[in-house]
Design a protein around this motif. Structure first.
Motif, PDB file in Angstrom:
ATOM      1  N   PRO A   1       0.640  -1.296  -0.227  1.00 49.23           N
ATOM      2  CA  PRO A   1      -0.100   0.017   0.001  1.00 49.23           C
ATOM      3  C   PRO A   1       0.972   1.510  -0.038  1.00 49.23           C
ATOM      4  N   ASN A   2       0.365   2.220  -0.487  1.00 40.65           N
ATOM      5  CA  ASN A   2       0.956   3.428  -0.602  1.00 40.65           C
ATOM      6  C   ASN A   2       0.714   4.413   0.654  1.00 40.65           C
ATOM      7  N   SER A   3       1.271   5.546   0.943  1.00 40.28           N
ATOM      8  CA  SER A   3       1.207   6.392   2.186  1.00 40.28           C
ATOM      9  C   SER A   3      -0.065   6.476   2.472  1.00 40.28           C
ATOM     10  N   ARG A   4      -1.017   7.197   1.275  1.00 41.89           N
ATOM     11  CA  ARG A   4      -2.405   7.440   1.776  1.00 41.89           C
ATOM     12  C   ARG A   4      -3.228   6.398   2.016  1.00 41.89           C
ATOM     13  N   GLU A   5      -3.023   5.164   1.461  1.00 39.16           N
ATOM     14  CA  GLU A   5      -3.748   3.853   1.716  1.00 39.16           C
ATOM     15  C   GLU A   5      -3.473   3.460   3.217  1.00 39.16           C
ATOM     16  N   ILE A   6      -2.362   3.518   3.461  1.00 37.35           N
ATOM     17  CA  ILE A   6      -1.792   3.338   4.828  1.00 37.35           C
ATOM     18  C   ILE A   6      -2.676   4.124   5.944  1.00 37.35           C
ATOM     19  N   GLN A   7      -2.532   5.440   5.576  1.00 32.50           N
ATOM     20  CA  GLN A   7      -3.092   6.396   6.351  1.00 32.50           C
ATOM     21  C   GLN A   7      -4.560   6.252   6.482  1.00 32.50           C
ATOM     22  N   LEU A   8      -5.441   6.045   5.509  1.00 29.75           N
ATOM     23  CA  LEU A   8      -6.760   5.635   5.477  1.00 29.75           C
ATOM     24  C   LEU A   8      -7.191   4.352   6.307  1.00 29.75           C
ATOM     25  N   VAL A   9      -6.576   3.453   6.178  1.00 24.29           N
ATOM     26  CA  VAL A   9      -6.885   2.195   6.871  1.00 24.29           C
ATOM     27  C   VAL A   9      -6.403   2.168   8.202  1.00 24.29           C
ATOM     28  N   SER A  10      -5.585   3.055   8.482  1.00 22.30           N
ATOM     29  CA  SER A  10      -4.892   3.222   9.955  1.00 22.30           C
ATOM     30  C   SER A  10      -6.105   4.031  10.773  1.00 22.30           C
ATOM     31  N   ALA A  11      -6.778   4.740  10.070  1.00 22.50           N
ATOM     32  CA  ALA A  11      -7.750   5.652  10.649  1.00 22.50           C
ATOM     33  C   ALA A  11      -8.962   4.992  10.781  1.00 22.50           C
TER      34      ALA A  11
ATOM     35  N   SER B   1      -4.137  -3.690   9.060  1.00 23.35           N
ATOM     36  CA  SER B   1      -3.269  -3.755   7.899  1.00 23.35           C
ATOM     37  C   SER B   1      -3.259  -5.170   7.195  1.00 23.35           C
ATOM     38  N   ILE B   2      -3.137  -6.009   8.102  1.00 19.82           N
ATOM     39  CA  ILE B   2      -3.277  -7.535   7.599  1.00 19.82           C
ATOM     40  C   ILE B   2      -4.702  -7.702   6.815  1.00 19.82           C
TER      41      ILE B   2
END
Length: 443
Positions: free
Chosen positions: A243-253, A282-283
């Protein structure tokens, strides 16, 4: 009769057709009913029944020069309704109770389709039959069986298909009543695995010297994971697109928590992430899976039968993330069994399709987010990908347009389960949101 009542009648008629693609039931009848509904909207309809599940394209053209095109993708096939005794009403009869509609396919996916037809019909009625955009409906009948032949249909009609945005089949609200917008989904490869250890079932006294097929199969399957919960198939993770940084940020939220997931599904076994220590969100959204759907062998009837089974079989699936190829993944699994000393284990592919993720910063995706936020007066939860599977990859390959998934469901919709249902309020709100999306293109 109001437009909304008219299309609720259509939904009633669609639910009454048991269009189960796994059984090849009622597919042409359902497809023809939808094609007629599109013609009633004034759409130019292309209907193709080359394969077992007819394919439909319905095109409504704007009078605005060089107007953008919004694609609306839906499917008309459904999952089987069994076990029937767990339904509180007839699954093939649209039933209203306490502000909810019950029936197989009422959410997945016939209700989403009729809500969108309603939105277009109401907009046309309110705007002198004029649209600010072109709208193309793409409707298939094998989504629940891995969209068989969808890629063939899309290739055949490539010249008829172009778009700037795809509105995906479904979606809804989470347990916190927040609207969710997805931009992707996982792919999948499903396969059968079988073991044969004798020409016929044996007396169980021979278990002292003969491995039963049940043991042979379960021993082979046990090698797919290590004791820490990681998949052991060589190369399985090699092609995963991170995932890119935006995808990681969205899922983290996302509001999902360990305890909420356990409580929602009444889970009694430890989560895999409890063993691995990996981040649950994330998983769930960005990692592939390898799952046993079911195992069959030997005698499981009443009483005792002292038998050593000669045959055993299992159904498995691997959920794939972008970058993974279904055929390559299956070859890796076959090679894994060979390498572990189980060359006798037979692996047979049943279904497969790749995964896909949209760029959630695309202007058209941001348009959907903004329209939804304005209507609900709250920011939707934006999720780069669903943990589930659908044919987004095929649609994106054919159209090259970003995909946004939203719809009429809610946390207790019970898709694929007994008592599938939607709330009428959610259904009507989705109609309004689709109309608002169309209005957002007005000059």
């Amino acid at each position: 009769m109001s437009i909304r009542t008219q299309y609720l009648t259509l939904l009633h008629d669609l639910v009454a057709l048991p269009s189960v693609s796994a059984k090849h039931e009622s597919l042409p009848e359902t497809a023809k009913l939808i094609a007629d509904a599109l013609r009633g909207l004034g759409a130019e309809v292309l209907y193709d029944d080359t394969y077992f599940a007819p394919f439909i394209i319905g095109k409504l053209t704007s009078n605005v020069p060089q107007a953008p095109t919004v694609i609306i993708y839906n499917h008309y096939d459904v999952q089987p309704a069994e076990p029937l005794d767990l339904w509180d009403s007839d699954p093939w009869q649209l039933t209203e109770k306490d502000g909810k509609l019950y029936g197989r396919g009422v959410d997945d996916d016939k209700g989403n389709l009729t809500a969108r037809l309603t939105a277009v019909a109401e907009y046309l009625s309110e705007h002198n039959n004029q649209l600010p955009i072109n709208i193309t409906f793409i409707i298939e009948g094998s989504e629940e069986t891995s969209s068989q032949h969808l890629d063939d249909y899309l290739a055949k009609y490539q010249q008829h298909l172009s778009g700037d945005l795809v509105i995906w089949e479904s979606g809804g609200k989470n347990a916190n009543e927040e609207v969710e917008i997805f931009g992707g989904n996982k792919g999948i490869v499903t396969f059968d695995v079988s073991a044969t250890t004798a020409g016929h079932d044996l007396h169980s006294s021979l278990a002292a010297v003969v491995d039963s097929a049940a043991w042979r199969l379960t021993q082979a399957l046990a090698t797919l994971y290590d004791e820490n919960g990681h998949i052991t198939v060589a190369g399985f993770y090699d092609d995963v697109t991170p995932p890119n940084s935006r995808e990681i940020q969205l899922v983290s939220a996302l509001p999902l928590t360990h305890d909420a997931l356990v409580a929602q599904h009444e889970i009694t076994a430890p989560l895999i992430t409890d063993k691995t220590g990996d981040d649950l969100k994330s998983i769930l959204y960005f990692s592939p899976t390898l799952n046993i759907e079911g195992i069959e062998s030997g005698y499981v009837g009443e009483g005792v039968k002292t038998v050593l089974p000669a045959k055993a079989s299992a159904k498995l699936e691997a959920r794939l993330v972008p970058g993974m190829d279904p055929e390559k993944t299956l070859l890796q699994i076959k090679q894994h069994f060979q390498n572990r000393g189980f060359s006798d284990i037979l692996v047979t592919k049943t279904l497969g399709q790749p995964g896909y993720r949209s760029d959630m910063s695309d202007p058209q995706i941001l348009r959907v987010i903004d329209v939804t936020a304005h209507y609900y007066k709250a920011q939707p939860v934006v999720i780069p990908t669903s943990p589930g599977t659908g044919p987004m990859y095929y649609i994106h390959e054919a159209l090259g347009a970003p995909i946004a998934s939203l719809g009429i469901g809610y946390a207790n919709t019970n898709d694929h389960a007994p008592n599938e249902n939607i709330r009428l309020d959610d259904y009507n709100q989705h109609i309004d949101v689709i109309k608002a999306l169309i209005r957002s293109y007005e000059k």
